[in-house]
Design a protein around this motif. Structure first.
Motif, PDB file in Angstrom:
ATOM      1  N   ALA A  22      -5.336  86.570  81.697  1.00  0.00           N
ATOM      2  CA  ALA A  22      -5.166  86.467  80.245  1.00  0.00           C
ATOM      3  C   ALA A  22      -3.995  85.545  79.904  1.00  0.00           C
ATOM      4  N   ALA A  23      -2.929  85.635  80.655  1.00  0.00           N
ATOM      5  CA  ALA A  23      -1.773  84.768  80.395  1.00  0.00           C
ATOM      6  C   ALA A  23      -2.122  83.312  80.662  1.00  0.00           C
ATOM      7  N   ALA A  24      -2.904  83.056  81.686  1.00  0.00           N
ATOM      8  CA  ALA A  24      -3.301  81.684  81.995  1.00  0.00           C
ATOM      9  C   ALA A  24      -4.182  81.106  80.881  1.00  0.00           C
ATOM     10  N   VAL A  25      -5.071  81.915  80.345  1.00  0.00           N
ATOM     11  CA  VAL A  25      -5.935  81.461  79.259  1.00  0.00           C
ATOM     12  C   VAL A  25      -5.101  81.191  78.001  1.00  0.00           C
ATOM     13  N   GLU A  26      -4.175  82.086  77.688  1.00  0.00           N
ATOM     14  CA  GLU A  26      -3.305  81.885  76.522  1.00  0.00           C
ATOM     15  C   GLU A  26      -2.456  80.628  76.690  1.00  0.00           C
ATOM     16  N   PHE A  27      -1.931  80.427  77.887  1.00  0.00           N
ATOM     17  CA  PHE A  27      -1.136  79.235  78.158  1.00  0.00           C
ATOM     18  C   PHE A  27      -1.973  77.970  77.991  1.00  0.00           C
ATOM     19  N   ALA A  28      -3.202  77.998  78.486  1.00  0.00           N
ATOM     20  CA  ALA A  28      -4.094  76.847  78.375  1.00  0.00           C
ATOM     21  C   ALA A  28      -4.442  76.543  76.915  1.00  0.00           C
ATOM     22  N   LEU A  29      -4.477  77.559  76.073  1.00  0.00           N
ATOM     23  CA  LEU A  29      -4.767  77.348  74.657  1.00  0.00           C
ATOM     24  C   LEU A  29      -3.556  76.825  73.888  1.00  0.00           C
ATOM     25  N   LEU A  31      -0.755  75.213  75.315  1.00  0.00           N
ATOM     26  CA  LEU A  31      -0.157  74.017  75.901  1.00  0.00           C
ATOM     27  C   LEU A  31      -0.484  72.728  75.147  1.00  0.00           C
ATOM     28  N   PRO A  32      -1.732  72.437  74.801  1.00  0.00           N
ATOM     29  CA  PRO A  32      -2.004  71.180  74.082  1.00  0.00           C
ATOM     30  C   PRO A  32      -1.274  71.095  72.734  1.00  0.00           C
ATOM     31  N   ILE A  33      -1.184  72.203  72.040  1.00  0.00           N
ATOM     32  CA  ILE A  33      -0.473  72.212  70.749  1.00  0.00           C
ATOM     33  C   ILE A  33       1.009  71.948  70.979  1.00  0.00           C
ATOM     34  N   PHE A  34       1.573  72.589  71.976  1.00  0.00           N
ATOM     35  CA  PHE A  34       2.987  72.399  72.290  1.00  0.00           C
ATOM     36  C   PHE A  34       3.265  70.952  72.705  1.00  0.00           C
ATOM     37  N   ALA A  36       1.495  68.242  71.967  1.00  0.00           N
ATOM     38  CA  ALA A  36       1.323  67.381  70.789  1.00  0.00           C
ATOM     39  C   ALA A  36       2.544  67.471  69.882  1.00  0.00           C
ATOM     40  N   LEU A  37       3.065  68.663  69.692  1.00  0.00           N
ATOM     41  CA  LEU A  37       4.254  68.838  68.866  1.00  0.00           C
ATOM     42  C   LEU A  37       5.463  68.142  69.491  1.00  0.00           C
ATOM     43  N   LEU A  38       5.626  68.277  70.790  1.00  0.00           N
ATOM     44  CA  LEU A  38       6.728  67.637  71.502  1.00  0.00           C
ATOM     45  C   LEU A  38       6.646  66.113  71.394  1.00  0.00           C
ATOM     46  N   PHE A  39       5.482  65.542  71.660  1.00  0.00           N
ATOM     47  CA  PHE A  39       5.311  64.090  71.558  1.00  0.00           C
ATOM     48  C   PHE A  39       5.451  63.612  70.117  1.00  0.00           C
ATOM     49  N   GLY A  40       5.011  64.424  69.155  1.00  0.00           N
ATOM     50  CA  GLY A  40       5.171  64.068  67.746  1.00  0.00           C
ATOM     51  C   GLY A  40       6.638  63.979  67.352  1.00  0.00           C
ATOM     52  N   VAL A  41       7.438  64.932  67.806  1.00  0.00           N
ATOM     53  CA  VAL A  41       8.869  64.923  67.505  1.00  0.00           C
ATOM     54  C   VAL A  41       9.533  63.709  68.154  1.00  0.00           C
ATOM     55  N   ILE A  42       9.190  63.423  69.400  1.00  0.00           N
ATOM     56  CA  ILE A  42       9.774  62.267  70.093  1.00  0.00           C
ATOM     57  C   ILE A  42       9.361  60.962  69.404  1.00  0.00           C
ATOM     58  N   SER A 144       1.905  56.473  71.183  1.00  0.00           N
ATOM     59  CA  SER A 144       1.780  57.699  70.412  1.00  0.00           C
ATOM     60  C   SER A 144       0.766  58.623  71.072  1.00  0.00           C
ATOM     61  N   PHE A 145       0.985  59.906  70.929  1.00  0.00           N
ATOM     62  CA  PHE A 145       0.029  60.901  71.414  1.00  0.00           C
ATOM     63  C   PHE A 145      -1.269  60.714  70.633  1.00  0.00           C
ATOM     64  N   PRO A 146      -2.431  60.771  71.288  1.00  0.00           N
ATOM     65  CA  PRO A 146      -3.697  60.540  70.588  1.00  0.00           C
ATOM     66  C   PRO A 146      -3.828  61.419  69.339  1.00  0.00           C
TER      67      PRO A 146
END
Length: 166
Positions: A22-29, A31-34, A36-42, A144-146
């Motif tokens: 369950a933790a792996a599935v939550e992390f996989a869901l 991670l892309p948002i995190f 994208a947010l990180l690359f957006g800030v940079i 830029s992040f896609p």
């Protein structure tokens, strides 16, 4: 001493076993948002830093041109202004050419105008005018992040004027 007692589910497995993954599935869901947010800030932070660099470059170019005393028709003040602009933008890999283009890694990314015009105050004095414009959305300095490129401004520019000393 007797250890903790483990309870079993109806199918004979322990309750903890049922939550494996369950933790792996939550992390996989998440991670892309995190990411994208990180690359957006940079990306946005770098763009804001570059915008401040353009502002500083235009001010330095106008100052260099305004204090350069030379005979009428001489290209020395304009050359000094471009040199000041290039010093200010060198950390971004951007160059103002004598042809009036702004380049990054050999690619034209905008315009860089260096001119002397009559001051708007109505007097007979001349003013150094520096106008820098970068088509940033089409030519960002860092990839830029896609999908996040539309959050960046289409054009970054700055224009400044300084009275030329006689």
């Amino acid at each position: 001493m007797v250890g903790p007692r483990r309870t079993r589910t109806d199918d004979g497995r322990s309750p903890r076993r049922r939550d494996d993954g369950a933790a792996a599935v939550e992390f996989a869901l998440v991670l892309p948002i995190f990411v994208a947010l990180l690359f957006g800030v940079i990306s946005y932070g770098w763009m804001l830093s570059y915008r401040q660099g353009i502002s500083q470059a235009a001010a330095e170019g106008a100052r260099a041109m305004a204090v350069s005393v030379s005979p009428t028709g001489s290209s020395v003040p304009a050359d000094r202004a471009r040199a000041a602009i290039n010093r200010s933008l060198s950390s971004y890999g951007v160059t103002c050419t004598s042809a009036g283009t702004l380049t990054h890694d050999g690619t034209t990314v905008g315009t860089c105008g260096v001119s002397t015009t009559a001051c708007a105050t109505g007097s007979t004095t001349q003013c150094a005018r520096i106008a820098i414009s970068h088509d940033y959305r089409a030519h960002p300095l860092i990839p830029s992040f896609p999908g996040l490129g539309i959050t960046l401004p289409s054009t970054i520019g700055y224009t400044t004027t300084s009275e030329v000393s006689s």
